[in-house]
Write a protein that holds these residues in place. Structure first.
Motif, PDB file in Angstrom:
ATOM      1  N   PRO A  19       0.622  -1.501   0.244  1.00  0.00           N
ATOM      2  CA  PRO A  19       0.426  -0.086   0.125  1.00  0.00           C
ATOM      3  C   PRO A  19       1.242   1.021  -0.219  1.00  0.00           C
ATOM      4  O   PRO A  19       1.752   1.290   0.704  1.00  0.00           O
ATOM      5  CB  PRO A  19      -0.800  -0.294   1.215  1.00  0.00           C
ATOM      6  N   MET A  20       0.712   2.233  -0.365  1.00  0.00           N
ATOM      7  CA  MET A  20       1.593   3.613  -0.845  1.00  0.00           C
ATOM      8  C   MET A  20       1.362   4.463   0.522  1.00  0.00           C
ATOM      9  O   MET A  20       1.350   5.310   0.489  1.00  0.00           O
ATOM     10  CB  MET A  20       1.199   4.508  -1.544  1.00  0.00           C
ATOM     11  N   LYS A  21      -0.319   4.104   1.178  1.00  0.00           N
ATOM     12  CA  LYS A  21      -0.520   4.290   2.298  1.00  0.00           C
ATOM     13  C   LYS A  21      -1.463   3.940   3.080  1.00  0.00           C
ATOM     14  O   LYS A  21      -1.918   3.347   2.284  1.00  0.00           O
ATOM     15  CB  LYS A  21      -1.261   6.342   2.081  1.00  0.00           C
ATOM     16  N   GLY A  22      -1.264   4.008   4.064  1.00  0.00           N
ATOM     17  CA  GLY A  22      -2.066   2.744   5.422  1.00  0.00           C
ATOM     18  C   GLY A  22      -1.255   1.671   5.654  1.00  0.00           C
ATOM     19  O   GLY A  22      -0.081   1.117   4.971  1.00  0.00           O
ATOM     20  N   LYS A  23      -1.525   0.989   6.041  1.00  0.00           N
ATOM     21  CA  LYS A  23      -1.229  -0.046   5.921  1.00  0.00           C
ATOM     22  C   LYS A  23      -2.607  -2.315   5.966  1.00  0.00           C
ATOM     23  O   LYS A  23      -3.544  -1.115   6.947  1.00  0.00           O
ATOM     24  CB  LYS A  23      -0.275  -0.577   7.597  1.00  0.00           C
ATOM     25  N   VAL A  24      -1.816  -2.934   6.503  1.00  0.00           N
ATOM     26  CA  VAL A  24      -2.890  -4.159   6.255  1.00  0.00           C
ATOM     27  C   VAL A  24      -1.998  -5.253   7.414  1.00  0.00           C
ATOM     28  O   VAL A  24      -0.485  -4.847   7.493  1.00  0.00           O
ATOM     29  CB  VAL A  24      -2.279  -4.387   4.558  1.00  0.00           C
ATOM     30  N   LEU A  25      -2.772  -5.671   8.445  1.00  0.00           N
ATOM     31  CA  LEU A  25      -2.262  -6.503   9.493  1.00  0.00           C
ATOM     32  C   LEU A  25      -3.303  -7.830   8.885  1.00  0.00           C
ATOM     33  O   LEU A  25      -4.312  -7.939   9.098  1.00  0.00           O
ATOM     34  CB  LEU A  25      -2.645  -6.051  10.660  1.00  0.00           C
ATOM     35  N   ILE A  26      -2.335  -8.569   8.794  1.00  0.00           N
ATOM     36  CA  ILE A  26      -3.322 -10.240   9.012  1.00  0.00           C
ATOM     37  C   ILE A  26      -3.059 -11.114  10.112  1.00  0.00           C
ATOM     38  O   ILE A  26      -1.734 -11.013  10.460  1.00  0.00           O
ATOM     39  CB  ILE A  26      -3.099 -10.650   7.259  1.00  0.00           C
ATOM     40  N   LEU A  27      -3.588 -10.964  11.422  1.00  0.00           N
ATOM     41  CA  LEU A  27      -3.144 -11.597  12.111  1.00  0.00           C
ATOM     42  C   LEU A  27      -1.849 -11.192  13.117  1.00  0.00           C
ATOM     43  O   LEU A  27      -1.280 -11.715  13.862  1.00  0.00           O
ATOM     44  CB  LEU A  27      -3.291 -13.061  11.669  1.00  0.00           C
ATOM     45  N   GLY A  28      -2.226  -9.757  12.917  1.00  0.00           N
ATOM     46  CA  GLY A  28      -1.793  -8.523  13.732  1.00  0.00           C
ATOM     47  C   GLY A  28       0.157  -8.454  13.433  1.00  0.00           C
ATOM     48  O   GLY A  28       1.089  -7.864  13.634  1.00  0.00           O
ATOM     49  N   ARG A  29      -0.087  -9.050  11.635  1.00  0.00           N
ATOM     50  CA  ARG A  29       1.616  -9.206  11.290  1.00  0.00           C
ATOM     51  C   ARG A  29       1.062  -8.303  10.018  1.00  0.00           C
ATOM     52  O   ARG A  29       0.356  -8.450   9.441  1.00  0.00           O
ATOM     53  CB  ARG A  29       1.969 -10.075  11.543  1.00  0.00           C
ATOM     54  N   GLU A  30       2.784  -7.763   9.498  1.00  0.00           N
ATOM     55  CA  GLU A  30       3.196  -7.456   7.999  1.00  0.00           C
ATOM     56  C   GLU A  30       2.040  -8.412   7.046  1.00  0.00           C
ATOM     57  O   GLU A  30       2.888  -9.382   7.613  1.00  0.00           O
ATOM     58  CB  GLU A  30       3.656  -6.584   7.996  1.00  0.00           C
ATOM     59  N   PRO A  31       2.119  -8.052   5.462  1.00  0.00           N
ATOM     60  CA  PRO A  31       1.849  -8.964   4.811  1.00  0.00           C
ATOM     61  C   PRO A  31       3.028  -9.583   3.981  1.00  0.00           C
ATOM     62  O   PRO A  31       3.222 -11.045   3.841  1.00  0.00           O
ATOM     63  CB  PRO A  31       1.283  -8.821   3.850  1.00  0.00           C
ATOM     64  N   ARG A  32       4.186  -8.917   4.376  1.00  0.00           N
ATOM     65  CA  ARG A  32       5.190  -9.537   3.734  1.00  0.00           C
ATOM     66  C   ARG A  32       6.581 -10.089   4.590  1.00  0.00           C
ATOM     67  O   ARG A  32       7.475 -10.536   4.469  1.00  0.00           O
ATOM     68  CB  ARG A  32       6.498  -8.072   3.003  1.00  0.00           C
ATOM     69  N   ASP A  33       5.649 -10.085   5.860  1.00  0.00           N
ATOM     70  CA  ASP A  33       6.524 -11.158   7.272  1.00  0.00           C
ATOM     71  C   ASP A  33       5.597 -12.847   6.424  1.00  0.00           C
ATOM     72  O   ASP A  33       5.209 -13.452   6.381  1.00  0.00           O
ATOM     73  CB  ASP A  33       6.006 -10.881   8.704  1.00  0.00           C
ATOM     74  N   PRO A  34       7.419 -13.155   6.497  1.00  0.00           N
ATOM     75  CA  PRO A  34       6.975 -14.797   6.068  1.00  0.00           C
ATOM     76  C   PRO A  34       6.205 -15.867   7.139  1.00  0.00           C
ATOM     77  O   PRO A  34       5.441 -16.731   6.210  1.00  0.00           O
ATOM     78  CB  PRO A  34       8.793 -15.128   6.264  1.00  0.00           C
ATOM     79  N   GLU A  35       6.199 -15.347   8.668  1.00  0.00           N
ATOM     80  CA  GLU A  35       5.064 -16.230   9.008  1.00  0.00           C
ATOM     81  C   GLU A  35       4.176 -15.695   9.112  1.00  0.00           C
ATOM     82  O   GLU A  35       2.752 -16.561   8.183  1.00  0.00           O
ATOM     83  CB  GLU A  35       5.488 -15.808  10.867  1.00  0.00           C
ATOM     84  N   THR A  36       3.403 -14.137   8.492  1.00  0.00           N
ATOM     85  CA  THR A  36       2.080 -14.005   7.897  1.00  0.00           C
ATOM     86  C   THR A  36       2.245 -15.316   6.133  1.00  0.00           C
ATOM     87  O   THR A  36       1.208 -15.235   6.614  1.00  0.00           O
ATOM     88  CB  THR A  36       2.176 -12.575   7.419  1.00  0.00           C
ATOM     89  N   ARG A  37       2.652 -15.078   5.970  1.00  0.00           N
ATOM     90  CA  ARG A  37       2.874 -15.640   4.925  1.00  0.00           C
ATOM     91  C   ARG A  37       2.091 -17.716   4.556  1.00  0.00           C
ATOM     92  O   ARG A  37       1.724 -18.008   3.983  1.00  0.00           O
ATOM     93  CB  ARG A  37       4.216 -15.098   3.428  1.00  0.00           C
ATOM     94  N   ARG A  38       2.918 -18.280   5.823  1.00  0.00           N
ATOM     95  CA  ARG A  38       2.598 -20.081   5.945  1.00  0.00           C
ATOM     96  C   ARG A  38       1.533 -19.276   6.126  1.00  0.00           C
ATOM     97  O   ARG A  38       0.562 -20.563   5.742  1.00  0.00           O
ATOM     98  CB  ARG A  38       3.113 -19.831   7.309  1.00  0.00           C
ATOM     99  N   ASP A  39       0.139 -18.230   6.680  1.00  0.00           N
ATOM    100  CA  ASP A  39      -1.152 -18.393   6.953  1.00  0.00           C
ATOM    101  C   ASP A  39      -1.868 -17.738   6.107  1.00  0.00           C
ATOM    102  O   ASP A  39      -3.146 -17.723   6.483  1.00  0.00           O
ATOM    103  CB  ASP A  39      -1.016 -17.824   8.297  1.00  0.00           C
TER     104      ASP A  39
END
Lengths: 232, 225, 245
Positions: free
Chosen positions: A55-75
């Motif tokens: 996103p160019m402004k704002g943020k996305v959190l999936i299960l409280g983490r950034e989408p590019r976090d490898p831990e997130t991507r497992r989910d």
């Protein structure tokens, strides 16, 4: 904790804002249907949530983490327009590849398990190149579900699927829902989507025009959301 | 207001250039090279202009990647285009000088070759931009290419220098050549004029680029109805 | 815009701790996948090899291979052949991910852009190397070049020069994969970028073919090594931006 929190997300194509100040939160176990016309920003939003674009402004959190976090991507499990399978590899090799990338302990066992669930165990050593369209689609569904993601992101999942693949997908989606998984699916096929959905969000020119629970009224008349909130 | 400043800067550049050309025309022929040496007053400023533009392009590209603000992308493409123009000017003036002095239009010496390679790199950058439709992706990819191209500048220069050398060594900052101080003053003014010109060109192209992007987004908006 | 949410079934379904493959293991998975997919069809490798031999043949009309003077050109010629043939392999690298949107699935997987880049670059490296190792003896026969007189020196130059071609080619393959005129844009961007590396490799190869060791022009070995290090670092730093913006 929210399964998904989209906080003031903007995304531009040049100066044109494809997503404008999107706010969306969903609790775990929700099935959210993203609806809207072509070009309303459904795919852009889904891809931003999935972490394919920042996103160019704002943020996305999936299960409280950034989408590019490898831990997130497992989910996250993502099923897009393409089947995301290699033509030169066999069905088993394709699934084992992704099982390995997701760090699954017994890649072969898991791959075989999902070949069975998608009814492809008999052709496991056949190359994807030789598969029929329906077989490819079922394998693609298996690929997206194989690491048992907490959050499923599905871009127009029912478009262009054959009957058998639709049946497999719907069965898997119901199972996932029963197990408390979160699902976000963008779709044109209102009827199929609303039958599954617990919530609906309508996008109109990059904005959220409506977000709320999916009511019996909506399921009975899928056009209702558009009629009420469509062209504001 | 902004336009007026630009006009003024452009005007200043032309006034300085006109004065310099007048002074240069009155200079006596040089002992060894005759009149051809006068090209150096236009040759060296081209390099300075090109160097400044290309360095601006690098800074703008890095800033775009950090901020995602499209004004930096516009600045990057504007200064790269001006840089390519000045690189071309440098090669053409060098070539005009080489013909009477060395008897050849082109020589594969370190500076000329480095310039040619840089010219190719930045032309590649501009072509890549033309090939990408989506503005965000275009800006991002172009910025990456610009950074890669700039990393190449020192490696290119030194390796081509070790490869072979025919170019006269720089007459400034070196002990071998001598450059009278009044010539140095003319050179200084000419460099200033070229830099002003580069700045004006970049500013004009930047405005155009911004307008173009706005136009594209309005077109996109029109299609969304 | 209403933001209603319904309290639903409990969501404490965190799975048991998951195995985490090491970075090199992840790189290996990508290498294995690319090599397997390529070797099943051998499309790019065969094309590159045929192309290399064809250019070697064509050059024999431009320079008389029997003349002594050609020994001075031979090193340069060889690297032009490698750069051309390498481009055919590198063009396929990310293009292979396009047909079914496979790149999306790789970006979605829990691996970093740097891992993906390294895996792809190393797979390309092995493929380009294989083509070169076949083309090299052919070159030796066609041009009477004693490339084997300092065998390990030659292998060192080959290894460093090929990595330069591969690292630049792989990152630009990622940059150009989605755009119009991909096949043209890749060489247009990579060749000028490769100039110092190709110059160094050419000079060193000319020395080797003429019976000198790489020590004669050690400076070129340094140019080549610094080129490799600098651009590998830049690629690893920027690849994530190229892939997700």
């Amino acid at each position: 904790m929210d399964a998904l929190a989209v906080e003031g997300v903007w995304r531009y194509y040049g100066d044109y804002p494809a997503l404008r100040d999107i706010h969306l939160t969903t609790e775990p176990g929700t099935c959210l249907a993203l609806i809207g016309r072509n070009g309303a920003g459904k795919t852009t939003l889904l891809r931003t949530i999935a972490g394919f674009a920042r996103p160019m402004k704002g943020k996305v959190l999936i299960l409280g983490r950034e989408p590019r976090d490898p831990e997130t991507r497992r989910d996250i499990g993502f099923l897009g327009h393409g089947i995301a399978l290699y033509e030169e590899l066999s069905a088993l090799e394709n699934l084992m590849l992704f099982a390995r990338l997701y760090g699954i302990a017994d890649p072969r066992g898991r791959a075989l398990e999902w070949l069975e669930k998608t009814g492809l165990e008999r052709v496991r050593d056949g190359l994807v190149r030789e598969f029929s369209r329906g077989m490819r689609q079922r394998l693609a569904v298996g690929r997206a579900f194989l690491h048992e993601p907490q959050v499923l992101l599905l871009d127009e999942p029912f478009t262009a699927l054959d009957d058998r693949a639709i049946a497999v997908l719907q069965r898997l989606l119901r199972e996932a829902r029963e197990r408390g998984r979160t699902m976000i699916l963008s779709t044109h096929q209102l009827r199929e989507a609303l039958e599954l959905a617990s919530h609906v969000a309508l996008l109109n020119r990059g904005r959220v025009a409506f977000h709320g629970a999916c009511t019996a009224e909506m399921v009975a008349d899928p056009g209702l959301v558009y009629a009420r909130y469509g062209e504001g | 207001m902004r336009e007026k400043i630009l006009y003024l800067l452009g005007l200043a550049a032309f006034v300085i250039l006109a004065r310099d050309i007048y002074l240069i025309a009155r200079l006596p022929p040089e002992a060894a090279q005759g009149y051809a040496f006068k090209i150096i007053f236009f040759h060296v400023p081209s390099w300075v202009g090109a160097g400044a533009s290309v360095a601006t392009a690098l800074v703008a590209s890095v800033l775009f990647l950090i901020t995602k603000n499209f004004i930096f992308d516009a600045a990057a493409v504007a200064s790269t285009e001006v840089g390519v123009a000045f690189l071309s000017a440098g090669m053409v003036t060098g070539s005009l000088w080489a013909r009477p002095i060395w008897g050849i239009w082109w020589t594969w010496d370190e500076r000329l070759t480095t310039t040619l390679v840089l010219w190719l790199l930045y032309v590649g950058y501009l072509m890549l931009r033309h090939a990408i439709e989506e503005p965000t992706q275009r800006a991002t990819f172009a910025a990456v290419v610009s950074i890669f191209a700039f990393i190449g500048v020192p490696i290119d220069y030194f390796s081509i220098r070790w490869w072979r050398t025919q170019h006269p060594s720089p007459v400034f900052f070196s002990s071998t050549g001598s450059f009278p101080s009044d010539w140095g003053a003319i050179m200084g003014w000419n460099i200033l004029a070229y830099l002003l010109l580069a700045a004006v060109f970049v500013a004009v192209r930047l405005e155009q680029e911004q307008a173009q992007r706005e136009l594209d987004s309005l077109r996109r908006l029109a299609h969304s109805f | 815009m209403g933001q209603t949410t319904i309290a639903e079934a409990p969501s404490s379904v965190q799975p048991a701790t998951r195995a985490r493959p090491s970075l090199w293991h992840q790189v290996f998975i990508i290498i294995a996948k690319d090599l397997r997919a390529e070797l099943r069809t051998k499309e790019a490798v065969n094309a590159a090899l045929a192309f290399a031999i064809m250019i070697l043949t064509l050059f024999s009309f431009a320079f008389d291979p029997a003349e002594d003077e050609t020994k001075m050109y031979a090193g340069g010629l060889l690297w032009i052949v490698f750069a051309f043939a390498g481009t055919l392999v590198l063009n396929r690298s990310f293009a292979r991910e396009l047909p079914n949107d496979c790149l999306d699935a790789l970006i979605a997987a829990p691996i970093s852009g740097a891992v993906l880049f390294l895996g792809k670059a190393l797979a390309n490296y092995l493929l380009v190397m294989a083509v070169e190792l076949v083309a090299l003896p052919v070159f030796g026969i066609f041009y009477y070049a004693k490339w084997y007189s300092h065998f390990w020196d030659m292998m060192l130059v080959l290894a460093l020069g090929t990595w330069a071609i591969t690292v630049i080619g792989t990152i630009f393959s990622a940059l150009t994969v989605n755009i119009r005129l991909r096949e043209v844009m890749l060489p247009l961007l990579t060749y000028p970028m490769l100039v110092p590396a190709l110059m160094a490799s050419m000079q060193l190869t000319v020395d080797l073919v003429n019976g000198k060791s790489v020590g004669t022009d050690a400076i070129w070995l340094k140019v080549l090594a610094s080129f490799d290090i600098l651009y590998t670092a830049a690629s690893l730093a920027l690849v994530e931006i190229v892939l997700v913006g």
